[in-house]
Design an enzyme around this catalytic site. Structure first.
Site, short mmCIF file in Angstrom:
data_model
loop_
_atom_site.label_atom_id
_atom_site.label_comp_id
_atom_site.label_asym_id
_atom_site.label_seq_id
_atom_site.Cartn_x
_atom_site.Cartn_y
_atom_site.Cartn_z
N PHE A 163 0.81 -1.21 0.00
CA PHE A 163 0.00 0.00 0.00
C PHE A 163 0.84 1.26 0.00
O PHE A 163 2.06 1.23 0.07
CB PHE A 163 -1.03 -0.02 1.13
CG PHE A 163 -0.47 0.05 2.52
CD1 PHE A 163 -0.03 -1.09 3.17
CD2 PHE A 163 -0.43 1.25 3.20
CE1 PHE A 163 0.44 -1.03 4.48
CE2 PHE A 163 0.04 1.33 4.51
CZ PHE A 163 0.48 0.17 5.14
N GLY B 168 9.76 -2.24 1.90
CA GLY B 168 8.50 -2.43 1.20
C GLY B 168 7.36 -2.07 2.12
O GLY B 168 7.44 -2.31 3.34
N LYS B 169 6.31 -1.49 1.55
CA LYS B 169 5.17 -1.12 2.41
C LYS B 169 4.13 -2.25 2.31
O LYS B 169 3.15 -2.15 1.57
CB LYS B 169 4.62 0.24 1.94
CG LYS B 169 4.06 1.06 3.07
CD LYS B 169 3.89 2.50 2.70
CE LYS B 169 2.86 3.21 3.55
NZ LYS B 169 3.04 3.16 4.99
N PHE B 170 4.42 -3.33 3.02
CA PHE B 170 3.60 -4.55 2.98
C PHE B 170 2.61 -4.54 4.13
O PHE B 170 3.00 -4.29 5.28
CB PHE B 170 4.50 -5.80 3.11
CG PHE B 170 5.56 -5.87 2.05
CD1 PHE B 170 5.22 -5.81 0.70
CD2 PHE B 170 6.89 -5.98 2.39
CE1 PHE B 170 6.21 -5.88 -0.28
CE2 PHE B 170 7.88 -6.03 1.42
CZ PHE B 170 7.53 -5.98 0.08
N TYR C 145 2.83 -4.49 9.06
CA TYR C 145 2.28 -3.55 10.04
C TYR C 145 1.81 -4.24 11.32
O TYR C 145 1.44 -3.55 12.28
CB TYR C 145 1.22 -2.64 9.38
CG TYR C 145 1.97 -1.57 8.60
CD1 TYR C 145 2.27 -0.34 9.16
CD2 TYR C 145 2.51 -1.85 7.34
CE1 TYR C 145 3.03 0.59 8.49
CE2 TYR C 145 3.28 -0.93 6.66
CZ TYR C 145 3.54 0.29 7.25
OH TYR C 145 4.32 1.21 6.59
#
Ligand code: PMP
Length: 310
Positions: free
Chosen positions: A37, A159-161, A165
């Site tokens: 995202f 990486g914005k995985f 989160y």
């Protein structure tokens, strides 16, 4: 922070009402946290009635890079994603500051933790109103988390995985339950990394210091902007590892991120930072940042995409 979702969403190739944008409980990304995202901010300038989106192409470039790490892809380029985003903003007509959440996901419903054969992801883009995520005028009270940050060779923070989160939630929730505003992660080897969703800067002897891109951070677009703004002001910047105890003796500390913007830290683990008030370098950079995002200065206007709608 109160989020109010805006009515239209880009979903499965069309702009549709929010209630129509649904995926199945069997979806592979939901099961295995493989979403990629981004988060962008749009700023509403009340006086001028203008709407500007901040560094739109940089955000989409980072999103496509995150997909590349997974060996996955979208059918859209970063330019096409940016154009779609502008179309969606026009449709939603925000009259307040807002946040845009593009979310790429694997449309497969096959149960197994693999993307092989399902490398082409779908993307949805939705929007919400967003004012301050954390206070930017009152100093934050933060703690060093007892949770370590994930690392590049395990679950890469670059990486914005979505699944990554969980690490952020563990740290942030414990910090909030203990009465702090936010948590700061250390790496497994004890270096300061970042907040749960923010990069970190400290000031020591007038030098602005932030962990390097290779220190298991998300390469923040606000971070990059602050480094550029510091350069324009002849503020010396060092990208180097930071020890935990440097937090305690720093003259100034602030956090940066799309949601948090530029928020200063008044205490870390109950130790007062500097004078306990906003420091001069933080104050200057915070003002430059807000002047830029609201389009109040000509400098760095290329960071903004103005969206015009009637
Ligand atoms: N680190 C993490 C873990 C984040 O989630 C974010 C928010 N995207 C940031 C740093 C700041 O990045 P940016 O300035 O691009 O929003």
């Amino acid at each position: 922070m109160i989020n109010k979702y805006l009515p239209y969403v880009y979903f499965e190739g069309k702009i549709v009402p929010l209630g129509k944008a649904k995926v199945s409980v069997t979806n592979k990304t939901l099961q295995y946290g493989s979403g990629v995202f981004s988060g962008l901010r749009g700023y509403y300038n009340k006086e001028e009635k203008t709407v500007n989106v901040f560094r739109i192409e940089d955000h989409y470039k980072r999103m496509l890079d995150s997909l590349k790490i997974l060996n996955a892809r979208l059918k859209l380029s970063s330019k096409q994603l940016a154009d779609l985003t502008i179309e969606l903003v026009k449709k939603n007509k925000p009259a307040a500051n807002f946040y845009i959440r593009p979310f790429a996901y694997c449309p497969s419903e096959v149960i197994a933790p693999t993307l092989i054969g399902n490398e082409v992801f779908d993307v949805a883009i939705y929007m919400m109103t967003m004012d301050d995520y954390l206070p930017v005028d009152k100093g934050l009270s933060v703690c060093v988390s007892s949770w370590n940050r994930i690392s590049d060779n395990a679950l890469p923070p670059r990486g914005k995985f979505s699944g990554a989160y969980v690490n952020s939630m563990l740290a942030r929730d414990d910090a909030i339950r203990a009465g702090f505003n936010e948590a700061v992660f250390l790496s497994a080897d004890g270096h300061v990394v970042e907040g749960s969703a923010e990069n970190i800067f400290i000031v020591r002897d007038n030098v602005l210091i932030t962990p390097p891109a290779t220190a298991d951070i998300l390469e923040g677009i606000t971070r990059k902007s602050i480094i550029e703004l510091a350069g324009e002001n002849d503020i010396k910047v060092e990208e180097r590892l930071i020890d935990r105890t440097e937090l305690y003796i720093a003259d100034e500390i602030f956090l940066t991120g799309t949601a948090v913007q530029v928020a200063w830290v008044a205490e870390v683990d109950k130790r007062k930072i500097g004078s306990g008030k906003i420091g001069p370098i933080t104050k200057k950079l915070q003002k430059m940042f807000f002047d830029t995002v609201y389009g109040k200065t000509e400098k760095n206007k290329n960071w903004l995409t103005e969206v015009v709608f009637k």
